[in-house]
Design a protein around this motif. Sequence first.
Motif, short mmCIF file in Angstrom:
data_model
loop_
_atom_site.label_atom_id
_atom_site.label_comp_id
_atom_site.label_asym_id
_atom_site.label_seq_id
_atom_site.Cartn_x
_atom_site.Cartn_y
_atom_site.Cartn_z
N VAL A 41 0.60 -1.27 0.06
CA VAL A 41 0.08 0.03 -0.16
C VAL A 41 0.95 1.30 0.21
CG1 VAL A 41 -1.70 1.34 1.44
CG2 VAL A 41 -1.94 -1.17 1.18
N ALA A 42 1.99 1.21 0.92
CA ALA A 42 2.95 2.35 0.94
C ALA A 42 3.51 2.58 -0.48
CB ALA A 42 3.95 2.20 2.19
N LEU A 43 3.93 1.54 -1.23
CA LEU A 43 4.44 1.64 -2.61
C LEU A 43 3.55 2.23 -3.40
CD1 LEU A 43 7.02 1.02 -4.23
CD2 LEU A 43 6.21 -1.48 -4.66
N THR A 44 2.24 1.95 -3.40
CA THR A 44 1.21 2.40 -4.41
C THR A 44 1.34 3.89 -4.10
OG1 THR A 44 0.07 0.44 -3.95
CG2 THR A 44 -1.00 2.20 -5.10
N LEU A 45 1.34 4.08 -2.65
CA LEU A 45 1.18 5.69 -2.45
C LEU A 45 2.29 6.46 -3.09
CD1 LEU A 45 0.71 5.68 1.38
CD2 LEU A 45 -0.99 6.52 -0.32
N MET A 46 3.51 5.95 -3.22
CA MET A 46 4.53 6.61 -3.58
C MET A 46 4.77 6.32 -5.16
SD MET A 46 7.33 6.33 -0.68
CE MET A 46 7.24 4.74 -0.46
N ALA A 47 4.03 5.52 -5.85
CA ALA A 47 4.35 5.11 -7.13
C ALA A 47 4.16 6.15 -8.32
CB ALA A 47 3.32 3.98 -7.64
#
Length: 153
Positions: free
Chosen positions: A16-22
């Motif tokens: 989810v965090a990676l998606t936030l920063m993608a």
Amino acid sequence: MRNYPTDSPQAMGRLVALTLMADGAIDASELKLLDHTDSIHRLGLNEESFDKVIHELCDDMLTSAHRTLSGHLELDVKSIDLLLAEVQHPLLQKQVLRMMLDVVNADRELSGGEAVLVAEAMKLWEINLHEVADSSVPSLSTRTRRHYEHAHA
């Protein structure tokens, strides 16, 4: 990249965090959505532990990611697959993918990084989009549907 136990709240939270920063930045609308939907708690994390996951992801990306000409950090598909592989239970995969899609849709824009991440999750986990469709979107009322069908007949 550090490893988290399979199907752990941290492994799911990192995706989810990676998606936030993608898309290159964490958007306020994305954070608001996570708060509104209580997503972090549904993963089994609290705000403090999710912040820790975000910081660890940032640290790992500084050492593992490729820096583009514009200065953005990007993970290659192999690295993304390793992170996705830490979530193996099919129901958890669907839950995480639904949260990822919610984050992607929060700002009403789809960046290249978001598209790659979501597509890779769907491919690796063998999930079709209809399996995680947002059923909370209200359907057209009968009256509205009849009006629409009449207008487009």
